[in-house]
Write a protein that holds these residues in place. Structure first.
Motif, PDB file in Angstrom:
ATOM      1  N   THR A 112       0.887  -1.142   0.086  1.00  0.00           N
ATOM      2  CA  THR A 112       0.050  -0.102  -0.055  1.00  0.00           C
ATOM      3  C   THR A 112       0.927   1.294  -0.219  1.00  0.00           C
ATOM      4  OG1 THR A 112      -1.647  -1.218   1.439  1.00  0.00           O
ATOM      5  CG2 THR A 112      -1.995   1.179   1.291  1.00  0.00           C
ATOM      6  N   ARG A 154      -0.968   6.601   6.366  1.00  0.00           N
ATOM      7  CA  ARG A 154      -2.232   5.824   5.897  1.00  0.00           C
ATOM      8  C   ARG A 154      -2.173   4.321   5.641  1.00  0.00           C
ATOM      9  NH1 ARG A 154      -3.895   5.897  -0.487  1.00  0.00           N
ATOM     10  NH2 ARG A 154      -2.052   4.438  -0.592  1.00  0.00           N
ATOM     11  N   TYR A 201     -13.554  -6.234   4.601  1.00  0.00           N
ATOM     12  CA  TYR A 201     -12.489  -5.085   4.795  1.00  0.00           C
ATOM     13  C   TYR A 201     -11.346  -5.307   3.880  1.00  0.00           C
ATOM     14  CZ  TYR A 201      -9.442  -1.878   7.394  1.00  0.00           C
ATOM     15  OH  TYR A 201      -8.657  -1.004   7.650  1.00  0.00           O
ATOM     16  N   ALA A 204     -12.661  -3.733   0.569  1.00  0.00           N
ATOM     17  CA  ALA A 204     -12.855  -2.366   0.839  1.00  0.00           C
ATOM     18  C   ALA A 204     -11.570  -1.570   0.821  1.00  0.00           C
ATOM     19  CB  ALA A 204     -13.640  -1.809   2.272  1.00  0.00           C
ATOM     20  N   LEU A 205     -10.456  -1.927   1.304  1.00  0.00           N
ATOM     21  CA  LEU A 205      -9.094  -1.477   0.888  1.00  0.00           C
ATOM     22  C   LEU A 205      -8.726  -1.566  -0.354  1.00  0.00           C
ATOM     23  CD1 LEU A 205      -7.145  -2.958   3.820  1.00  0.00           C
ATOM     24  CD2 LEU A 205      -7.997  -0.818   3.702  1.00  0.00           C
ATOM     25  N   PHE A 207     -10.750  -1.505  -3.319  1.00  0.00           N
ATOM     26  CA  PHE A 207     -11.285  -0.661  -4.115  1.00  0.00           C
ATOM     27  C   PHE A 207     -11.237   0.653  -3.522  1.00  0.00           C
ATOM     28  CE2 PHE A 207     -13.782  -4.543  -4.772  1.00  0.00           C
ATOM     29  CZ  PHE A 207     -13.483  -4.675  -6.149  1.00  0.00           C
ATOM     30  N   CYS A 208     -11.157   0.951  -2.146  1.00  0.00           N
ATOM     31  CA  CYS A 208     -10.831   2.287  -1.710  1.00  0.00           C
ATOM     32  C   CYS A 208      -9.557   2.783  -1.690  1.00  0.00           C
ATOM     33  CB  CYS A 208     -11.540   2.491  -0.242  1.00  0.00           C
ATOM     34  SG  CYS A 208     -13.314   2.247  -0.074  1.00  0.00           S
ATOM     35  N   LEU A 209      -8.526   2.005  -1.468  1.00  0.00           N
ATOM     36  CA  LEU A 209      -7.159   2.540  -1.639  1.00  0.00           C
ATOM     37  C   LEU A 209      -6.663   2.510  -2.890  1.00  0.00           C
ATOM     38  CD1 LEU A 209      -5.564   1.558   1.731  1.00  0.00           C
ATOM     39  CD2 LEU A 209      -6.308   3.419   0.989  1.00  0.00           C
ATOM     40  N   GLY A 211      -8.032   1.341  -5.839  1.00  0.00           N
ATOM     41  CA  GLY A 211      -8.864   2.078  -6.597  1.00  0.00           C
ATOM     42  C   GLY A 211      -8.760   3.333  -6.864  1.00  0.00           C
ATOM     43  N   LEU A 212      -8.880   4.099  -5.438  1.00  0.00           N
ATOM     44  CA  LEU A 212      -8.559   5.539  -5.642  1.00  0.00           C
ATOM     45  C   LEU A 212      -7.178   6.158  -6.167  1.00  0.00           C
ATOM     46  CD1 LEU A 212     -10.513   6.825  -2.377  1.00  0.00           C
ATOM     47  CD2 LEU A 212     -11.011   7.166  -4.797  1.00  0.00           C
ATOM     48  N   ASP A 213      -6.160   5.418  -5.868  1.00  0.00           N
ATOM     49  CA  ASP A 213      -4.934   5.406  -6.129  1.00  0.00           C
ATOM     50  C   ASP A 213      -4.802   5.429  -7.856  1.00  0.00           C
ATOM     51  OD1 ASP A 213      -4.127   5.948  -3.842  1.00  0.00           O
ATOM     52  OD2 ASP A 213      -2.947   4.100  -3.381  1.00  0.00           O
TER      53      ASP A 213
END
Length: 315
Positions: A112, A154, A201, A204-205, A207-209, A211-213
């Motif tokens: 990450t 983060r 969880y 979620a990590l 797609f949220c981490l 994916g956003l990156d």
């Protein structure tokens, strides 16, 4: 060493890393390219760190981010490769329960971190290409340091719940992990309770981490490409475009296997297990091997400094 897959326990003292399921006979042969990639990773990233440290003209945001990437690659590969090679060469497949959770944390945390550094590097290139006059005022040394700290915090804070959740599950099915290292979903799949919290969880990590990156990186390189095609000469366009394409290719080599691994562990029951494990290990090794080459050797100023070092030593 026990390979029983029917052992009943609620808090295992050890896990057994199976290796590459179905290809145990080829472990020695598989170890050769993996070991070579690890050597290239170590030498390449240490060289990058040495050159940037000893050359004052490289003390700029782009090279600071490159050093962060090099340190991340060294930690990520070292958290996996020594144990992996011991499995290949000595059949040392046991790993303690706490050691497994620690390895899990380092793998997912620094993967990450690497993703966050790619975002920071894409932002640096965006400012350098699209707003070069303000680059030195936007990305000052304190700003670069804060970005690096934010990326690490983060990652650490969001990944920490994964091993903590994995630690609380009872394990009564087996202690054999069908992999070469303690990837999160492979470990929690051994639990004999409802692991939906861990599974959701993890998704979620993803797609949220991740994916956003990926979205931020894509947006940055879209703006960069738009600026490139506005450059006045063909030579300038091709030169800048070649650099961006090589950088973006390395980034894709990081994200595509990452998404493939997470999704196949959850939904790809028909994907051969040995193929999944090999792809997962390429994900750990390929990008750290390519980064010193793509971001280092192909960078003119680092290449020039490296050649000058060899010339001074008469090599």
């Amino acid at each position: 060493m026990s390979d029983s897959n029917t052992t009943n326990f609620t808090s295992p003292s050890i896990f057994i890393l199976q290796g590459v399921p179905g290809l145990e006979w080829a472990h020695v042969w598989i170890s050769n390219p993996f070991c070579a990639m690890y050597v290239v990773t170590i030498l390449g990233n240490l060289t990058i760190l040495f050159i940037v440290k000893t050359e004052p003209s490289l003390h700029e945001p782009m090279y600071y981010f490159l050093c962060m990437l090099a340190v991340t690659d060294l930690i990520l590969t070292t958290s996996v490769l020594p144990k992996m090679l011991s499995i290949f060469w000595f059949n040392a497949r046991e790993i303690g329960f706490n050691g497994c959770l620690t390895q899990m944390f380092f793998i997912h945390c620094f993967s990450t971190v690497e993703s966050g550094i790619f975002v920071a590097m894409a932002f640096d290139r965006y400012v350098a290409v699209c707003d070069p006059l303000r680059h030195s005022t936007i990305l000052t040394k304190p700003v670069v340091a804060k970005i690096g700290l934010a990326v690490v915090l983060r990652s650490g804070l969001l990944i920490l719940p994964q091993p903590l959740l994995a630690r609380q599950w009872p394990y009564c099915r087996t202690n054999i992990i069908p992999d070469l290292y303690c990837v999160h979903i492979a470990v929690v799949n051994l639990a004999c309770s409802d692991i939906r919290v861990s599974s959701y969880y993890g998704l979620a990590l993803l797609f949220c981490l991740t994916g956003l990156d990926m979205i931020f990186i894509t947006m940055s390189y879209t703006q960069i490409l738009t600026a490139i095609f506005r450059l006045p000469t063909t030579h300038a366009r091709l030169k800048t475009l070649g650099t961006c394409v090589s950088h973006f290719s390395t980034i894709l080599a990081f994200y595509i296997p990452c998404i493939f691994i997470v999704l196949t562990y959850r939904f790809g029951q028909n994907v051969p297990l040995h193929f999944r494990v090999l792809i997962a290990n390429l994900y750990i090794l390929l990008t750290p091997t390519l980064n010193p080459i793509i971001y280092g050797v192909r960078t003119k100023r680092i290449r020039a400094r490296l050649f000058s070092l060899f010339t001074q030593k008469g090599i």
